[in-house]
Enzyme design. Sequence first.
Site, mmCIF file in Angstrom:
data_model
loop_
_atom_site.group_PDB
_atom_site.id
_atom_site.type_symbol
_atom_site.label_atom_id
_atom_site.label_comp_id
_atom_site.label_asym_id
_atom_site.label_seq_id
_atom_site.Cartn_x
_atom_site.Cartn_y
_atom_site.Cartn_z
ATOM 1 N N GLY A 1 6.512 -5.020 -7.462
ATOM 2 C CA GLY A 1 5.810 -6.173 -8.009
ATOM 3 C C GLY A 1 5.774 -6.153 -9.522
ATOM 4 O O GLY A 1 5.617 -5.101 -10.138
ATOM 5 N N ARG B 1 12.875 -5.365 -4.524
ATOM 6 C CA ARG B 1 12.676 -4.219 -3.642
ATOM 7 C C ARG B 1 14.016 -3.932 -2.965
ATOM 8 O O ARG B 1 14.783 -4.843 -2.682
ATOM 9 C CB ARG B 1 11.567 -4.497 -2.633
ATOM 10 C CG ARG B 1 10.200 -4.570 -3.309
ATOM 11 C CD ARG B 1 9.081 -4.896 -2.329
ATOM 12 N NE ARG B 1 7.764 -4.728 -2.947
ATOM 13 C CZ ARG B 1 7.143 -5.645 -3.673
ATOM 14 N NH1 ARG B 1 7.722 -6.819 -3.868
ATOM 15 N NH2 ARG B 1 5.965 -5.416 -4.195
ATOM 16 N N ASP C 1 3.891 2.972 -6.339
ATOM 17 C CA ASP C 1 4.206 4.213 -5.640
ATOM 18 C C ASP C 1 5.527 4.152 -4.877
ATOM 19 O O ASP C 1 6.216 5.167 -4.729
ATOM 20 C CB ASP C 1 3.056 4.630 -4.714
ATOM 21 C CG ASP C 1 2.658 3.547 -3.718
ATOM 22 O OD1 ASP C 1 3.288 2.476 -3.691
ATOM 23 O OD2 ASP C 1 1.705 3.794 -2.948
ATOM 24 N N THR D 1 1.498 -1.622 -12.010
ATOM 25 C CA THR D 1 0.996 -2.380 -10.862
ATOM 26 C C THR D 1 -0.366 -2.958 -11.198
ATOM 27 O O THR D 1 -1.212 -2.259 -11.761
ATOM 28 C CB THR D 1 0.885 -1.513 -9.592
ATOM 29 O OG1 THR D 1 0.129 -2.211 -8.605
ATOM 30 C CG2 THR D 1 0.216 -0.175 -9.871
ATOM 31 N N ASP E 1 -2.626 -3.577 -9.186
ATOM 32 C CA ASP E 1 -3.621 -3.177 -8.185
ATOM 33 C C ASP E 1 -4.444 -1.946 -8.556
ATOM 34 O O ASP E 1 -5.422 -1.635 -7.866
ATOM 35 C CB ASP E 1 -2.942 -2.927 -6.837
ATOM 36 C CG ASP E 1 -2.413 -4.205 -6.211
ATOM 37 O OD1 ASP E 1 -3.077 -5.246 -6.365
ATOM 38 O OD2 ASP E 1 -1.345 -4.163 -5.576
ATOM 39 N N ASP F 1 -3.819 1.074 -7.992
ATOM 40 C CA ASP F 1 -3.896 1.893 -6.780
ATOM 41 C C ASP F 1 -3.070 3.173 -6.852
ATOM 42 O O ASP F 1 -2.756 3.776 -5.818
ATOM 43 C CB ASP F 1 -3.478 1.070 -5.557
ATOM 44 C CG ASP F 1 -2.064 0.514 -5.673
ATOM 45 O OD1 ASP F 1 -1.456 0.622 -6.762
ATOM 46 O OD2 ASP F 1 -1.567 -0.034 -4.666
ATOM 47 N N ARG G 1 -4.036 -6.198 -1.541
ATOM 48 C CA ARG G 1 -3.847 -6.097 -0.092
ATOM 49 C C ARG G 1 -4.511 -4.855 0.478
ATOM 50 O O ARG G 1 -5.158 -4.903 1.511
ATOM 51 C CB ARG G 1 -2.343 -6.070 0.224
ATOM 52 C CG ARG G 1 -1.936 -7.098 1.234
ATOM 53 C CD ARG G 1 -0.494 -7.046 1.675
ATOM 54 N NE ARG G 1 0.408 -6.210 0.926
ATOM 55 C CZ ARG G 1 1.246 -6.661 0.001
ATOM 56 N NH1 ARG G 1 1.258 -7.944 -0.329
ATOM 57 N NH2 ARG G 1 2.071 -5.844 -0.611
#
Length: 325
Positions: free
Chosen positions: A15, A76, A107, A129, A131, A133, A175
């Site tokens: 992303g 991807r 990741d 990212t 996120d 995360d 997500r």
Amino acid sequence: MAKEIKTIGVLTSGGDAPGMNAAIRAVVRAGIASGLSVKGIRRGYAGLMEEDIFDMGTMSVTDIVQRGGTILFTSRCKRMMTPEGQKQAADICRNHGIDGVVVIGGDGSFRGAQKLSENGINTIAIPGTIDLDIACTEYTIGFDTACNTAMEAIDKVRDTSASHERCSIIEVMGRTAGHIALWCGISNGSEYVLIPERHKESDEQAIIEKIQSKRRIGKKHHIVVNAEGVGNSYEMAERIEAATGIETRATVIGHIQRGGNPTCRDRVYASAMGALAVDLLLEGKTNRVVAYTDGEFCDYDIDEALAMTKDIDQHLYSMTKRLSR
């Protein structure tokens, strides 16, 4: 003895995130300043497989630090998940004289970097990212911009929600990680925050009861921030309206959170991470992740980083409940 690095490549994968261009610029400029040749790899690992590789100079990264997205494009690549694809990717690097690669992504991108390293290509990963995360770091490129974008959007929804005396369910990205929702819940003063890490079936009933209690003391509009991973914002809005009798609308902010001009923090931190990645390659290091921890930029072994787990900040989560009373 560490392998001498003469030529490095840089790619973005997974992303996109605001600030990736600042990191690319830093890798190119720091690499050239250190006497290295730098090659850009378009469209991540998929572009590497297709040998979409080109020389980058100082002027190729002029006027990009303020731009969202990634000038190298991203994608991807399922083939990079196979041993055959991983070996092919490393062979292509060698065929183009690339001694080291800087990978900017999440990741999944780190796992690709890990496999390149196992196949003899020095690799350094940078966490890009929105996120937040990645467990080994307190900062990821794009998170700050995404939060600010979502925060401003929620402020605007609040204006119309207040005008119509509505309840608004506002869905932000995330997500599997609720960091954006949590930060926006605090910065936007929401009545409730729903995140995948703490989601319970009883949350919806708690929201209904809180809205009803707030109405009794005179509050005329309500904001609920819902993380994408919890989902069903439109259905939730229908159920809350049916239970409370209060007009309730759902707004999904969506992919605008990925775009836009990066904030000052995302530009500066991404630049620092890009420059550090080049330094690590010059030191002959490989299979490392650049991170920001305890106020300092540092690096971790990718294997160690991927084995770490990350939970939501419990202090912030508890604070949202205290401040929304």
